[in-house]
Design an enzyme around this catalytic site. Structure first.
Site: not given
Ligand code: GLC
Length: 523
Positions: A197, A251
């Site tokens: 993330d 990401e």
């Protein structure tokens, strides 16, 4: 090589809170996912990515982690996770879990120690004195508002997202060591990979200089610092230490795919989400350019692209691709246009784009519900909305709840089999969703679900074939994968002929009507 499976894998994103609710509390859970593994195996995906299911106060849907080694009771237990893993593997499905290294929850033990002023505890986060009575610099939170919050004792801490998500200080070796342990905790349990993330956020520039361009196009100083790559080289060594090696997908929400490619150099992560493709406006030149740029940038580092048309942060493709005014999605990229929404056109385009993304070389990500053609839900009652973007913008931006509405599985009325009859999903499902349920679509050979399942079956025959653009009439995007399969998408205003035998089409018919795509064997 044991990690090669990922190069052409189709990965299905399960947003756990909204997938399937086994215990009837209105929130999806691991047992719910477990109960739907047969669905995923039958759909034909290779792997499942589970969004965070860790202990969390759920200020940001679980991307605010209070304990990286614990399952939140809302989602189940560690035992549920072990059982899910074992049965996924038994069906040949790999499992990827989310790792959230940029920030913790403000309820994490480390942040509590920092608040209590324990010696050295604030060094794990980014605390600074204020400047001229205000925050230390002008950085803005991705969710809106300032990126700094002041404690009663006068110190400020950085949060690129919500105030409840304080940013970690990756210059502190205790942070690096802790995440080695977190990775090992899940990899030792048998997960096949991790999704990183905010992979581009971990390192902040020295001196934390003011941002000079805060627009969505400019490079923001708190993202994509070169120092992040050292972390991924360390993680790669850790991942390679497993047999078989485990994989990682970054990401990094960057528009410049050449910068994104740096995250997938041979000694770093394996994949990165393709935001350049995801954000490409609906036009032949922009899609073609995004594909060319992606293939070139990833090819230059020996990697293959990923193809992403949706996730839990973006307005649903079936709505986004129709012209319209849409204030949904991530706060830094609300989709805005002035002409009215046309749902039928949006769905048609989403189906066509699915065929393109599943025919391109590399790996494809399918966000839960996109295989059903679900639209963005734009009319959620304000009281139901949970996204901090909605709250922090004072309701000006709708945020991301509209792409997170629980999945309709069966039946004619909410909860449509998402949970037991009588349960109340955490976001209300539209009463018009009966026609979109999995059960209904499984029975209909023309449904979006049947289209995805057929595409995933056929895809296996050409994943290793070379890619080449083909000459095509004006307005039609056409490429082939080896001699046996070509894909065409009609962006133009008029129907186009298909020069071959159609094997799969996003809409039935012998010609390619506008906004549709087909796979065919060229003649
Ligand atoms: C990523 C996630 C998003 C989350 C944010 C902060 O962008 O995809 O859902 O809000 O990180 O963790």
């Amino acid at each position: 090589m044991g990690a090669d499976w990922a190069r052409s894998a189709v990965v299905y994103q399960v947003y756990v809170r909204s997938f399937a609710d086994a215990d009837g509390d209105g929130v999806g859970d691991l047992a719910g996912v477990h109960g739907r593994l047969d669905y995923l195996a039958a759909l034909g995906v290779d792997a499942v990515w589970l969004t965070p299911f860790y202990a969390s106060p759920m200020i940001d849907g679980g991307y605010d982690v209070a304990d990286y080694r614990a399952v939140d009771p809302t989602f189940g237990t560690l035992g549920d996770m072990d059982a899910l893993l074992a049965d996924a593997h038994a069906r040949g499905l790999r499992v990827i879990v989310d790792v959230v290294p940029n920030h913790t929850s403000d309820r994490h033990a480390w942040f509590r120690e920092a608040l209590a002023g324990e010696p050295g505890a604030r060094d794990r986060y980014i605390f600074r004195p204020g400047r001229d009575g205000g925050p230390p610099n002008n950085w803005r939170s991705v969710f809106g508002g300032p990126a700094w919050t002041r404690l009663p004792d006068g110190d400020w801490y950085l949060h690129l997202f919500a105030p409840e998500q304080p940013d970690l200080n990756w210059a502190d070796p205790r942070v690096r060591d802790e995440f080695d342990g977190v990775l090992r905790f899940w990899l030792d349990r048998g997960v096949d990979g991790i999704r990183v993330d905010v992979a581009h956020g971990l390192i902040k520039p020295p001196g934390l200089p003011d941002a000079t361009d805060l627009g969505s196009s400019g490079r923001r100083p708190y993202f994509d610092q070169d120092g992040v790559h050292e972390i991924y080289r360390r993680w790669r060594r850790l991942l390679d230490g497993y047999d078989p090696p485990r994989v990682a997908v970054a990401e990094a929400r960057l528009r410049d795919v050449a910068r994104t490619a740096l995250y997938v150099r041979p000694d770093e992560l394996h994949q990165a989400f393709n935001f350049d493709f995801l954000w490409a406006p609906w036009s032949l030149p922009s899609l073609r350019d995004a594909i060319d740029r992606s293939l070139a940038a990833m090819g230059a580092v020996g990697a293959l692209p990923t193809w992403v048309i949706g996730n839990h942060d973006e307005a649903r493709a079936a709505t986004r691709l129709a012209a319209g005014t849409l204030r949904a999605g991530m706060a830094d990229r609300p989709v805005v246009s002035s002409s009215p929404l046309d749902a039928a056109v949006g769905l048609r385009r989403a189906r066509a784009l699915a065929l393109v993304s599943l025919a391109l070389p590399g790996s494809a990500y399918v966000y839960q519900g996109d295989e059903l053609g679900l639209p963005e839900v734009l009319d959620l009652p304000p009281s139901a909305r949970e996204d901090p973007i909605w709250r922090r913008s004072g309701g000006e931006l709708l945020g991301r709840d509209g792409c997170r509405v629980p999945i309709p599985w069966s039946g004619d009325a909410p909860p449509y089999g998402f949970g037991p009859d009588g349960s109340q999903p955490w976001l209300p499902q539209p009463t018009s969703w009966a026609d979109l349920s999995v059960a209904r679509q499984l029975r209909d050979p023309r449904s979006t679900l049947s289209l995805y399942a057929a595409a995933l079956r056929l895809r296996k025959s050409f994943v290793d074939e070379p890619f080449r653009w083909l000459p095509a009439p004006e307005g039609v995007l056409t490429f082939e994968r080896g001699p046996g399969l070509a894909c065409a998408l009609n962006f133009g205003p008029d129907p186009a002929q298909i020069p071959g035998r159609v094997v799969l089409a996003s809409e039935p018919g012998e010609v390619l009507i506008p906004n549709t795509a087909a796979w065919y064997t060229p003649t």
